[in-house]
Design a protein around this motif. Structure first.
Motif, PDB file in Angstrom:
ATOM      1  N   ASN A 235     -13.059 -17.264  11.885  1.00 13.41           N
ATOM      2  CA  ASN A 235     -12.114 -16.546  12.758  1.00 13.41           C
ATOM      3  C   ASN A 235     -10.957 -15.934  11.976  1.00 13.41           C
ATOM      4  O   ASN A 235      -9.838 -15.826  12.490  1.00 13.41           O
ATOM      5  N   PHE A 236     -11.230 -15.525  10.739  1.00 13.34           N
ATOM      6  CA  PHE A 236     -10.225 -14.864   9.918  1.00 13.34           C
ATOM      7  C   PHE A 236     -10.492 -13.361   9.905  1.00 13.34           C
ATOM      8  O   PHE A 236     -11.634 -12.922   9.747  1.00 13.34           O
ATOM      9  N   SER A 237      -9.432 -12.592  10.042  1.00  9.55           N
ATOM     10  CA  SER A 237      -9.555 -11.131  10.018  1.00  9.55           C
ATOM     11  C   SER A 237      -8.201 -10.521   9.705  1.00  9.55           C
ATOM     12  O   SER A 237      -7.155 -11.147   9.900  1.00  9.55           O
ATOM     13  N   LEU A 238      -8.211  -9.281   9.227  1.00  9.56           N
ATOM     14  CA  LEU A 238      -6.961  -8.568   8.990  1.00  9.56           C
ATOM     15  C   LEU A 238      -6.253  -8.285  10.311  1.00  9.56           C
ATOM     16  O   LEU A 238      -6.896  -8.040  11.334  1.00  9.56           O
ATOM     17  N   ILE A 239      -4.944  -8.292  10.282  1.00 14.73           N
ATOM     18  CA  ILE A 239      -4.155  -7.910  11.448  1.00 14.73           C
ATOM     19  C   ILE A 239      -4.151  -6.387  11.537  1.00 14.73           C
ATOM     20  O   ILE A 239      -3.658  -5.706  10.633  1.00 14.73           O
ATOM     21  N   THR A 240      -4.710  -5.854  12.612  1.00 16.96           N
ATOM     22  CA  THR A 240      -4.807  -4.396  12.761  1.00 16.96           C
ATOM     23  C   THR A 240      -4.366  -3.904  14.132  1.00 16.96           C
ATOM     24  O   THR A 240      -4.419  -2.701  14.392  1.00 16.96           O
ATOM     25  N   ASP A 241      -3.923  -4.802  15.007  1.00 15.85           N
ATOM     26  CA  ASP A 241      -3.671  -4.410  16.393  1.00 15.85           C
ATOM     27  C   ASP A 241      -2.187  -4.418  16.779  1.00 15.85           C
ATOM     28  O   ASP A 241      -1.854  -4.371  17.958  1.00 15.85           O
ATOM     29  N   LYS A 242      -1.288  -4.471  15.803  1.00 11.35           N
ATOM     30  CA  LYS A 242       0.156  -4.514  16.100  1.00 11.35           C
ATOM     31  C   LYS A 242       0.847  -3.185  15.838  1.00 11.35           C
ATOM     32  O   LYS A 242       2.054  -3.067  16.067  1.00 11.35           O
ATOM     33  N   GLY A 243       0.103  -2.218  15.358  1.00 11.68           N
ATOM     34  CA  GLY A 243       0.697  -0.931  14.998  1.00 11.68           C
ATOM     35  C   GLY A 243       0.943  -0.845  13.507  1.00 11.68           C
ATOM     36  O   GLY A 243       1.238  -1.853  12.856  1.00 11.68           O
ATOM     37  N   VAL A 244       0.838   0.363  12.952  1.00  9.03           N
ATOM     38  CA  VAL A 244       0.926   0.509  11.501  1.00  9.03           C
ATOM     39  C   VAL A 244       2.293   0.111  10.954  1.00  9.03           C
ATOM     40  O   VAL A 244       2.425  -0.219   9.769  1.00  9.03           O
ATOM     41  N   ASP A 245       3.317   0.149  11.805  1.00  4.76           N
ATOM     42  CA  ASP A 245       4.652  -0.242  11.349  1.00  4.76           C
ATOM     43  C   ASP A 245       4.936  -1.720  11.583  1.00  4.76           C
ATOM     44  O   ASP A 245       6.056  -2.186  11.335  1.00  4.76           O
ATOM     45  N   LYS A 246       3.927  -2.493  12.053  1.00 10.43           N
ATOM     46  CA  LYS A 246       4.135  -3.914  12.323  1.00 10.43           C
ATOM     47  C   LYS A 246       2.997  -4.800  11.817  1.00 10.43           C
ATOM     48  O   LYS A 246       3.180  -6.012  11.682  1.00 10.43           O
ATOM     49  N   ASN A 247       1.825  -4.241  11.555  1.00 14.16           N
ATOM     50  CA  ASN A 247       0.678  -5.061  11.140  1.00 14.16           C
ATOM     51  C   ASN A 247       0.995  -5.932   9.933  1.00 14.16           C
ATOM     52  O   ASN A 247       0.720  -7.128   9.904  1.00 14.16           O
ATOM     53  N   TYR A 248       1.574  -5.305   8.932  1.00 16.86           N
ATOM     54  CA  TYR A 248       1.835  -5.996   7.671  1.00 16.86           C
ATOM     55  C   TYR A 248       2.842  -7.125   7.855  1.00 16.86           C
ATOM     56  O   TYR A 248       2.626  -8.257   7.411  1.00 16.86           O
ATOM     57  N   LYS A 249       3.919  -6.826   8.546  1.00 13.18           N
ATOM     58  CA  LYS A 249       4.948  -7.842   8.753  1.00 13.18           C
ATOM     59  C   LYS A 249       4.411  -9.013   9.576  1.00 13.18           C
ATOM     60  O   LYS A 249       4.706 -10.174   9.286  1.00 13.18           O
ATOM     61  N   TYR A 250       3.621  -8.712  10.582  1.00 12.58           N
ATOM     62  CA  TYR A 250       3.040  -9.775  11.401  1.00 12.58           C
ATOM     63  C   TYR A 250       2.196 -10.704  10.528  1.00 12.58           C
ATOM     64  O   TYR A 250       2.215 -11.929  10.705  1.00 12.58           O
ATOM     65  N   ALA A 251       1.472 -10.130   9.566  1.00  8.38           N
ATOM     66  CA  ALA A 251       0.589 -10.925   8.717  1.00  8.38           C
ATOM     67  C   ALA A 251       1.351 -11.927   7.870  1.00  8.38           C
ATOM     68  O   ALA A 251       0.887 -13.049   7.654  1.00  8.38           O
ATOM     69  N   TRP A 252       2.526 -11.549   7.355  1.00  4.62           N
ATOM     70  CA  TRP A 252       3.266 -12.504   6.515  1.00  4.62           C
ATOM     71  C   TRP A 252       4.275 -13.338   7.303  1.00  4.62           C
ATOM     72  O   TRP A 252       4.674 -14.411   6.864  1.00  4.62           O
TER      73      TRP A 252
ATOM     74  N   ALA B 246      13.475 -21.527  11.670  1.00  2.00           N
ATOM     75  CA  ALA B 246      12.122 -20.972  11.733  1.00  2.00           C
ATOM     76  C   ALA B 246      11.202 -21.822  10.874  1.00  2.00           C
ATOM     77  O   ALA B 246      11.634 -22.424   9.889  1.00  2.00           O
ATOM     78  N   VAL B 247       9.932 -21.853  11.267  1.00  2.00           N
ATOM     79  CA  VAL B 247       8.927 -22.577  10.493  1.00  2.00           C
ATOM     80  C   VAL B 247       8.450 -21.685   9.352  1.00  2.00           C
ATOM     81  O   VAL B 247       7.984 -20.563   9.595  1.00  2.00           O
ATOM     82  N   PRO B 248       8.546 -22.111   8.105  1.00  2.00           N
ATOM     83  CA  PRO B 248       8.068 -21.289   6.990  1.00  2.00           C
ATOM     84  C   PRO B 248       6.569 -21.016   7.103  1.00  2.00           C
ATOM     85  O   PRO B 248       5.788 -21.913   7.418  1.00  2.00           O
ATOM     86  N   ASN B 249       6.190 -19.766   6.890  1.00  2.00           N
ATOM     87  CA  ASN B 249       4.776 -19.402   6.844  1.00  2.00           C
ATOM     88  C   ASN B 249       4.335 -19.494   5.389  1.00  2.00           C
ATOM     89  O   ASN B 249       4.294 -18.506   4.662  1.00  2.00           O
ATOM     90  N   GLY B 250       4.017 -20.723   4.965  1.00  2.00           N
ATOM     91  CA  GLY B 250       3.779 -21.011   3.553  1.00  2.00           C
ATOM     92  C   GLY B 250       2.403 -20.586   3.101  1.00  2.00           C
ATOM     93  O   GLY B 250       1.504 -21.400   2.876  1.00  2.00           O
ATOM     94  N   ILE B 251       2.218 -19.288   2.913  1.00  2.00           N
ATOM     95  CA  ILE B 251       0.897 -18.728   2.610  1.00  2.00           C
ATOM     96  C   ILE B 251       0.371 -19.257   1.282  1.00  2.00           C
ATOM     97  O   ILE B 251       1.046 -19.223   0.259  1.00  2.00           O
ATOM     98  N   VAL B 252      -0.870 -19.731   1.304  1.00  2.41           N
ATOM     99  CA  VAL B 252      -1.619 -20.060   0.090  1.00  2.41           C
ATOM    100  C   VAL B 252      -2.674 -18.985  -0.154  1.00  2.41           C
ATOM    101  O   VAL B 252      -2.827 -18.481  -1.258  1.00  2.41           O
ATOM    102  N   PHE B 253      -3.410 -18.624   0.909  1.00  3.54           N
ATOM    103  CA  PHE B 253      -4.386 -17.535   0.834  1.00  3.54           C
ATOM    104  C   PHE B 253      -4.276 -16.664   2.081  1.00  3.54           C
ATOM    105  O   PHE B 253      -4.245 -17.175   3.205  1.00  3.54           O
ATOM    106  N   ARG B 254      -4.225 -15.360   1.851  1.00  2.27           N
ATOM    107  CA  ARG B 254      -4.239 -14.373   2.930  1.00  2.27           C
ATOM    108  C   ARG B 254      -5.427 -13.463   2.696  1.00  2.27           C
ATOM    109  O   ARG B 254      -5.703 -13.057   1.564  1.00  2.27           O
ATOM    110  N   LEU B 255      -6.148 -13.099   3.758  1.00  4.78           N
ATOM    111  CA  LEU B 255      -7.421 -12.406   3.612  1.00  4.78           C
ATOM    112  C   LEU B 255      -7.292 -11.081   2.874  1.00  4.78           C
ATOM    113  O   LEU B 255      -8.235 -10.659   2.183  1.00  4.78           O
TER     114      LEU B 255
END
Length: 575
Positions: free
Chosen positions: A287-304, A431-440
């Motif tokens: 169930n992993f996929s790129l974030i693509t449904d928030k708009g081009v000005d928000k997809n990236y930020k939502y992911a991190w 806020a809870v840190p989004n402590g990324i180890v791997f992002r798709l």
């Protein structure tokens, strides 16, 4: 979301922290029969789960740093690694990147000064993994599915810690069993090839045994996709010029294979490409996929920014919500916004990497149209950088980094880092840190880079990098690029997409480009920004705020003299 697994980890932390407040006499004055021994840990699934949670705690390390002196003294540091590179500059001079920028990385300085504040903790994590592998059979009433899951988890954690040491030191000693007091503890370094093969074998075992996904209350546990992404990253590093060469960056004589393969083999790039493609193929089942449904000005930020979003393959989940006056936030915010340790200033060397929205290069000759220049950039710029006139957070809705502005003090680059700091963080809410180890997204870029090096800019390599670009509204790369041109473009894409996620320092070194001007040595630029009376725009002027030093020996970290003097470790060259 405060998952069950995070709650278990936090429970382990509370026990550990509370124990630090006790005197030695309190430990000695225990009632009979209440000691927690190794046999206790392996007496039930519940006890085992607690030990596994503790192993996650010390064995996973995210993009954040933490001030953990009360828990694990050697893990104390204050700043991310971005200011070591052409991404950023520290606001204050006592942060560890300043040692790197002056070329002062030595075998006599501390682990914190040398960046690797987790070195000793990694060996503890590896030992814990080896103990679990040895004693798992002793835990009663475990079904085979659960046993396989645990084996996969601890083999991944062991492999991850070796991968973290590989990219810093090259070959290190391989320890695949729990040491007894009668064993010889002075294990010599293994070769690059040995360590890579060991990591890959653990990853393959983990992929075979781990589940594709878990129920939502166990989000944060290791999956097949995470293990395959670790394999992908490891093989990408192994195929890169630093290691994949007959001639190392500096000679280590008869021990050269501790720091390189000793030959150059282009098939290593194909192995890296295959591993990245396998990670992408596994992702849907997890169930992993790129974030693509928030708009081009928000997809990236939502992911991190958004915890547990579909793009996060694995994140460190040690910490619950943290106030802005607690770490990791405390070491990233400017003093002019919060009286903290000091912020991270984004420098012009990095800003220049952003293309315009039409895919053409932006120019920065100096002028009176700064806000127009900013508005023309790749949408990921505004989702990453706190620039003059931008929204920072609800306490600072308008950043002022112009000369005399409220947030200009010590802002050498002319901008502050916004990425990693969620909008939810403010003076009144944590806020809870989004402590990324791997992002798709990393797997797509690994695939594009490795495939180009193995086969040239074939359509599949284009497709991978264009997938990343298009979800942020950027046009496809131009067709007809040469291998070298495609290499430059995919490297720049990696710089932008993975910015401030602790990739750049190691990408620079594995590509062997640290000695290029403006990368880790030579002139580093900021912007002097001046308010124009009667105008909404600003005058800007690039200027050199610092000249940095990089010594060839710094392509790998040094082992501390305290370890080398024991006589069993060969020091990396130049130290």
């Amino acid at each position: 979301m405060k998952t069950l697994f995070r709650a278990v980890i936090c429970g382990v932390l509370c026990l550990a922290v509370s124990s630090c407040d006790k005197s030695i006499s309190e430990f000695l004055d225990k009632a009979p029969g209440v000691d927690v021994t190794e046999s206790t840990i392996f007496s039930s699934k519940v006890q085992l789960e607690t030990f596994i949670a503790g192993t996650y705690r010390i064995g996973l390390h995210s993009i954040f740093t933490y001030n953990d002196a009360n828990l694990i003294p050697t893990s104390r540091t204050y700043c991310i690694n971005a200011p070591i590179t052409d991404e950023a500059e520290c606001e204050v001079t006592f942060m560890h990147p300043e040692q790197w920028n002056a070329g002062n990385v030595t075998s006599a300085t501390t682990l914190v000064a040398n960046e690797d504040y987790r070195y000793f903790i990694r060996w503890t994590a590896i030992r814990d993994c080896n103990i679990i592998l040895e004693r798992l059979k002793d835990v009663p009433n475990l079904d085979d599915t659960y046993k396989n899951q645990v084996i996969g988890e601890v083999k991944f954690i062991r492999a991850l810690n070796y991968a973290e040491m590989l990219k810093r030191y090259g070959g290190v000693p391989i320890i695949d069993k729990r040491f007894q007091l009668t064993d010889n503890f002075q294990v010599k370094r293994n070769t690059i090839e040995d360590v890579v093969n060991f990591i890959v074998k653990d990853c393959d075992d983990a992929v075979a045994k781990l589940p594709a996904t878990y129920t939502s209350n166990f989000r944060g546990r290791i999956t097949k996709t995470a293990a395959q992404m670790l394999k992908s990253r490891t093989l990408l590093y192994a195929a890169s010029p630093l290691f994949n060469t007959a001639t190392p960056y500096m000679s280590l004589g008869e021990d050269n294979k501790l720091i390189c393969y000793g030959n150059q083999d282009n098939s290593r790039w194909q192995l890296a490409a295959d591993a990245a493609k396998a990670a992408l193929d596994l992702a849907p089942a997890g169930n992993f996929s790129l974030i693509t449904d928030k708009g081009v000005d928000k997809n990236y930020k939502y992911a991190w920014e958004q915890n547990d979003n579909a793009e996060i393959v694995l994140a460190e989940k040690t910490y619950p919500s943290r106030a802005r006056t607690q770490f990791p936030w405390y070491g990233q915010q400017p003093v002019s916004i919060i009286n903290a340790w000091g912020g991270v200033s984004v420098i012009h060397n990095f800003v220049r990497k952003y293309e315009k929205k039409d895919g053409t290069p932006q120019t920065w000759p100096g002028g009176t149209d700064l806000m127009q220049k900013y508005a023309e950039l790749d949408p990921r710029f505004a989702q990453t950088v706190g620039y003059n006139g931008s929204y920072y957070d609800k306490d600072v809705p308008l950043l002022e980094t112009f000369q005399g502005g409220r947030h200009a003090a010590d802002c050498d680059g002319g901008a502050w880092l916004k990425k990693l700091l969620p909008d939810a963080l403010s003076a009144s809410s944590g806020a809870v840190p989004n402590g990324i180890v791997f992002r798709l997204a990393e797997a797509y870029l690994n695939y594009a880079e490795a495939l180009n090096e193995a086969q040239g800019p074939v359509p599949a390599a284009y497709d991978a990098v264009n997938t990343i670009r298009q979800r942020s509204g950027m046009p496809k790369l131009p067709t007809g690029l040469t291998k070298e041109q495609f290499r430059d473009r995919v490297r720049n894409e990696r710089d932008i997409e993975l910015a401030f996620e602790d990739h750049r320092l190691y990408d620079i070194r594995r590509w062997k480009i640290a000695e290029n001007d403006g990368v880790m040595q030579g002139p580093f630029y900021g912007l002097k920004i001046t308010k124009i009376t009667g105008s909404t725009d600003f005058k800007y002027e690039p200027y050199v705020f610092e000249t940095r030093t990089f010594l060839p020996r710094m392509y790998l970290h040094p082992f501390l003299n305290t370890e080398v003097y024991k006589g069993y470790l060969v020091q990396n060259p130049g130290y």
